[in-house]
Design a protein around this motif. Sequence first.
Motif, mmCIF file in Angstrom:
data_model
loop_
_atom_site.group_PDB
_atom_site.id
_atom_site.type_symbol
_atom_site.label_atom_id
_atom_site.label_comp_id
_atom_site.label_asym_id
_atom_site.label_seq_id
_atom_site.Cartn_x
_atom_site.Cartn_y
_atom_site.Cartn_z
ATOM 1 N N LYS A 159 -3.094 6.116 -3.174
ATOM 2 C CA LYS A 159 -2.273 5.589 -4.260
ATOM 3 C C LYS A 159 -2.009 6.698 -5.267
ATOM 4 C CE LYS A 159 -5.140 2.413 -5.453
ATOM 5 N NZ LYS A 159 -5.807 1.294 -6.157
ATOM 6 N N LYS A 160 -0.979 6.522 -6.066
ATOM 7 C CA LYS A 160 -0.604 7.561 -7.021
ATOM 8 C C LYS A 160 -1.792 7.940 -7.885
ATOM 9 C CE LYS A 160 2.605 8.537 -10.816
ATOM 10 N NZ LYS A 160 3.690 8.004 -11.671
ATOM 11 N N PRO A 161 -2.168 9.231 -7.918
ATOM 12 C CA PRO A 161 -3.353 9.625 -8.682
ATOM 13 C C PRO A 161 -3.158 9.392 -10.174
ATOM 14 C CG PRO A 161 -2.655 11.371 -7.157
ATOM 15 C CD PRO A 161 -1.555 10.372 -7.217
ATOM 16 N N ALA A 162 -4.287 9.173 -10.846
ATOM 17 C CA ALA A 162 -4.253 9.069 -12.303
ATOM 18 C C ALA A 162 -3.900 10.420 -12.906
ATOM 19 C CB ALA A 162 -5.611 8.588 -12.827
ATOM 20 N N LEU A 163 -3.225 10.387 -14.056
ATOM 21 C CA LEU A 163 -2.822 11.631 -14.722
ATOM 22 C C LEU A 163 -4.021 12.221 -15.468
ATOM 23 C CD1 LEU A 163 0.665 10.576 -16.085
ATOM 24 C CD2 LEU A 163 0.170 11.976 -14.084
ATOM 25 N N CYS A 164 -5.036 12.625 -14.690
ATOM 26 C CA CYS A 164 -6.243 13.164 -15.298
ATOM 27 C C CYS A 164 -6.011 14.600 -15.765
ATOM 28 C CB CYS A 164 -7.409 13.112 -14.314
ATOM 29 S SG CYS A 164 -7.092 13.940 -12.753
ATOM 30 N N ASN A 165 -6.899 15.066 -16.628
ATOM 31 C CA ASN A 165 -6.738 16.398 -17.191
ATOM 32 C C ASN A 165 -7.317 17.450 -16.255
ATOM 33 O OD1 ASN A 165 -9.562 16.340 -17.566
ATOM 34 N ND2 ASN A 165 -9.312 15.390 -19.569
ATOM 35 N N ASP A 166 -7.400 18.687 -16.749
ATOM 36 C CA ASP A 166 -7.837 19.801 -15.907
ATOM 37 C C ASP A 166 -9.311 20.122 -16.103
ATOM 38 O OD1 ASP A 166 -7.569 20.632 -18.489
ATOM 39 O OD2 ASP A 166 -6.841 22.629 -17.991
ATOM 40 N N ALA A 182 0.835 -1.211 0.000
ATOM 41 C CA ALA A 182 0.000 0.000 0.000
ATOM 42 C C ALA A 182 0.865 1.254 0.000
ATOM 43 C CB ALA A 182 -0.930 -0.011 1.216
ATOM 44 N N ARG A 183 1.952 1.243 0.782
ATOM 45 C CA ARG A 183 2.845 2.411 0.805
ATOM 46 C C ARG A 183 3.570 2.590 -0.522
ATOM 47 N NH1 ARG A 183 4.181 0.384 5.997
ATOM 48 N NH2 ARG A 183 6.114 -0.472 5.133
ATOM 49 N N ASP A 184 3.902 1.482 -1.170
ATOM 50 C CA ASP A 184 4.609 1.586 -2.451
ATOM 51 C C ASP A 184 3.738 2.200 -3.537
ATOM 52 O OD1 ASP A 184 6.838 0.489 -1.319
ATOM 53 O OD2 ASP A 184 6.468 -1.548 -2.055
ATOM 54 N N ALA A 185 2.432 2.163 -3.344
ATOM 55 C CA ALA A 185 1.522 2.743 -4.343
ATOM 56 C C ALA A 185 1.428 4.256 -4.232
ATOM 57 C CB ALA A 185 0.128 2.124 -4.202
ATOM 58 N N VAL A 186 1.976 4.828 -3.145
ATOM 59 C CA VAL A 186 1.928 6.278 -2.953
ATOM 60 C C VAL A 186 2.927 6.945 -3.894
ATOM 61 C CG1 VAL A 186 2.245 8.142 -1.262
ATOM 62 C CG2 VAL A 186 1.212 5.980 -0.557
ATOM 63 N N VAL A 187 2.611 8.146 -4.341
ATOM 64 C CA VAL A 187 3.470 8.865 -5.282
ATOM 65 C C VAL A 187 4.828 9.151 -4.642
ATOM 66 C CG1 VAL A 187 2.611 11.141 -4.572
ATOM 67 C CG2 VAL A 187 3.570 10.838 -6.848
ATOM 68 N N ARG A 188 5.885 9.075 -5.439
ATOM 69 C CA ARG A 188 7.246 9.302 -4.952
ATOM 70 C C ARG A 188 8.002 10.205 -5.920
ATOM 71 N NH1 ARG A 188 8.634 5.648 -0.853
ATOM 72 N NH2 ARG A 188 6.965 4.134 -0.453
ATOM 73 N N ASP A 189 9.101 10.768 -5.405
ATOM 74 C CA ASP A 189 9.887 11.678 -6.231
ATOM 75 C C ASP A 189 10.829 10.895 -7.135
ATOM 76 O OD1 ASP A 189 11.896 10.785 -4.578
ATOM 77 O OD2 ASP A 189 12.019 12.625 -3.402
ATOM 78 N N GLU A 190 11.708 11.619 -7.823
ATOM 79 C CA GLU A 190 12.602 10.986 -8.795
ATOM 80 C C GLU A 190 13.556 9.990 -8.167
ATOM 81 O OE1 GLU A 190 11.994 14.106 -8.448
ATOM 82 O OE2 GLU A 190 10.977 14.715 -10.284
ATOM 83 N N SER A 191 13.908 10.204 -6.901
ATOM 84 C CA SER A 191 14.831 9.305 -6.220
ATOM 85 C C SER A 191 14.134 8.116 -5.567
ATOM 86 C CB SER A 191 15.629 10.078 -5.159
ATOM 87 O OG SER A 191 14.764 10.626 -4.180
ATOM 88 N N GLY A 192 12.821 8.041 -5.670
ATOM 89 C CA GLY A 192 12.080 6.940 -5.079
ATOM 90 C C GLY A 192 11.667 7.164 -3.644
ATOM 91 N N ASP A 193 11.909 8.336 -3.092
ATOM 92 C CA ASP A 193 11.530 8.647 -1.715
ATOM 93 C C ASP A 193 10.191 9.378 -1.684
ATOM 94 O OD1 ASP A 193 13.966 7.591 -0.812
ATOM 95 O OD2 ASP A 193 14.987 9.517 -1.130
ATOM 96 N N LEU A 194 9.546 9.326 -0.516
ATOM 97 C CA LEU A 194 8.304 10.060 -0.346
ATOM 98 C C LEU A 194 8.570 11.556 -0.382
ATOM 99 C CD1 LEU A 194 6.665 7.994 2.558
ATOM 100 C CD2 LEU A 194 5.982 7.987 0.155
ATOM 101 N N TYR A 195 7.635 12.299 -0.939
ATOM 102 C CA TYR A 195 7.753 13.748 -0.947
ATOM 103 C C TYR A 195 7.628 14.291 0.476
ATOM 104 C CZ TYR A 195 7.299 14.159 -6.036
ATOM 105 O OH TYR A 195 7.503 14.099 -7.382
ATOM 106 N N ALA A 196 8.379 15.329 0.772
ATOM 107 C CA ALA A 196 8.219 16.020 2.056
ATOM 108 C C ALA A 196 6.891 16.759 2.061
ATOM 109 C CB ALA A 196 9.366 17.006 2.280
ATOM 110 N N LEU A 197 6.270 16.865 3.235
ATOM 111 C CA LEU A 197 4.961 17.518 3.326
ATOM 112 C C LEU A 197 5.035 18.992 2.960
ATOM 113 C CD1 LEU A 197 3.512 15.897 6.576
ATOM 114 C CD2 LEU A 197 3.050 15.289 4.200
ATOM 115 N N GLY A 198 6.200 19.601 3.113
ATOM 116 C CA GLY A 198 6.350 21.003 2.763
ATOM 117 C C GLY A 198 6.780 21.238 1.325
ATOM 118 N N THR A 199 6.730 20.198 0.493
ATOM 119 C CA THR A 199 7.135 20.349 -0.905
ATOM 120 C C THR A 199 6.232 21.345 -1.619
ATOM 121 O OG1 THR A 199 7.883 18.051 -0.933
ATOM 122 C CG2 THR A 199 7.537 19.128 -3.054
ATOM 123 N N PRO A 200 6.797 22.334 -2.324
ATOM 124 C CA PRO A 200 5.953 23.280 -3.073
ATOM 125 C C PRO A 200 5.111 22.559 -4.118
ATOM 126 C CG PRO A 200 8.220 24.080 -2.914
ATOM 127 C CD PRO A 200 8.229 22.665 -2.416
#
Length: 721
Positions: free
Chosen positions: A595-602, A67-85
């Motif tokens: 889980k990582k959101p689908a790349l839906c449009n705007d 379940a955690r692996d399904a969460v979106v991650r950055d380029e290095s494979g780590d979780l994004y920081a909560l303060g990420t712009p």
Amino acid sequence: GWSRVLGFGFVPSREASISPRKTFEDVEGREMVAETAPLLSPAQREPFWNKSAGTRNLDAKQAERYARDAVVRDESGDLYALGTPLARLGKLGTGVGLYFYFVFYSGLVLGLMSVLTLPVMVSNFNGSYAFDPAEKIGFPRNLLVASTLGNRPPHQPLLLHSIMDFLCSLAFLFFLVYYRRRQLLARKEIETKIITAADYSILVSNLPENATREEILDHFGRYGQIEHVYLCYKGYAKRSQLMSVKEKAEEDLEQFDIQLSSPLEFPEASEGHTNAQQTLDEALSDIRKHQLEHERCPRCCGLAFVTFKLESSSRRCRMDYKQSKFFSNLFGSSNHTTSLFRQTIPLKVKIAPQPSDILWENLEVKPNMRALRVFCTSVFSLFLLLIATGLIAAVNGKHFFLPTAIDQGLWFSGLVNFLSVIIIIVSNVAMFVLMPVITRLEAHITKSTQEVYIMWRLWLFQVLNTLLAALVFWDASRNEQGETNWAHWFADGGSMLVGVIIGDAVLMNLIEFFRPFDVIIPRKMQGPKCLTQKRLNRVYEAPELSLGMRYQMILKHFTLALALGSAMPLNYWLITILCIVTFWIDKFNVLRLYKKPALCNDEVANVAAVYIAPLSLLLHLCIAPYFYTVVATCPTQIICPPSPEVSVTYVLLGIAAAVLCLAWQPLLYVEPEDVHYHEVRCKDVSYSYVEGIEKYQPEHDWPNNLNESISASQEIGISVF
């Protein structure tokens, strides 16, 4: 049998499936537990509800890790920081990124409007109704009334209120224009940082049933080299349903195989195993027949996805068909004969949606049938809306048809209120449950479009039932002389509105943060009952973000704050706090739980910014003169004619309404050319060089016709329905 013929994988026999599985090491050297649990020893054969997952050698930590692996991650494979712009969260996709921008800027503009209305609230506190003992308005409702327009005596000047209301309207309009431009820039910023399959692809519609892949290659090959052609055939919806039945039967067989090792504990396992095997055989037979039928007579459903090697080829093709459509509308026939398929059939071409945003089983539904479904479900939704809103209004207006309820005693009044709350809760829950189901029946092509319809209907329902329920509180309480006025309405109806806002801000966000219904309860209740690792992993699966549900909650309070902001400026403060809390809770869930959101449009963001937000401001500009009129000239009446005492208010709010109407089309509806992201994007990278890019291939594609990456000089792959 059929499993070997169709290549679906070997279905093991009972003896093979109940034999113990060995652990294995993954690519990182970690010891992994097989999906099927090993046999239980005689000493372990106790009722499964008395045993933990660990006793059956099922790894709950592994399920949590999946379940955690399904969460979106950055380029290095780590979780994004909560303060990420927000600008760095490109992997969230356009739709999710724009949602966060919308909530963020909504909080900013409402905070500004809260500051602008501070002088108005101070002026309202100088009124005379809230703390007058003769009015019989108790604590803490008198504090709420003191901050509202209803606390002011009649025939008092409202120049300060009118000016501040005018400034708030202009501030909100400026926010709309600024956010719209920021939305387009954010879309450009997000979509230029992340390359998707939609950048290279077009969606072709209006193809004939006997269209072939070779014809599509020849027709669109003049725009550039083609990587993929996915021709959509009829029958995918049925195939997808059969494949789901097959997968469910295989999973049931795996469960029953384990139970057969303990016949005393599971006496019905043998019968269940037989039924599951029969269901599997029937499903495999139906799949084979369906596949043979398709091979004999393939019929195109009218759609195809064409993926070019370069993004510039896709853009040039869309522009050419856009010009062809213009000339066709202008002269009655197309001047671009090369755009006609087989020299006679006009095609429709637009940018393709993201592969993860497509509802593949709905592609074969014809546009006319889809429009008919939308009409029928809209009428049915309106009927449900009227019933639910009518019930809410009726139970809240019980003093109209039960005037002696209070005289019957405290127990009777309490019973009526209890029944009222039950009806309100049932009506709300029914609408929230039915709306997604009704919308799915409309067979929309993309999830984004489906979310838009959910958002529209739930927003309309929430606003109407809240405003009408508050309106029927008129005359609910009286003063010592037996008279009522607007101060009493703010004490009753206004208190209900504040309760709704606070209740949503607290209750709904607590539910969203802790996720009891789709995370905690299933894992605690269903997890211990799982017999295989596969089923345990599914129970622990990460939830998904529903943009339609989140947008409608923000937009509902957004609209309520604007609709009643002139009379209850406290609403601006409450909704500002709600936006702040919602922003951080949703950001935490997206970066840690979903889980990582689908790349839906705007599409959802466009509807919120271009239509619903301006409608909310227009509603404010219509309701504000009404409040100023009744409070200034006839505070004991619910309706009264326009008064010259508030003529300045009429002029200022009329100017604001005119500015909104004049600015909507050029500044909100039309995309400004200087931020038109199609013209500034740079996608010269070849499609085949993009790592991890999605492909237009449905989950249950035909096994012997998988799509392969090809060039214009190679054979084209095909994804059939």
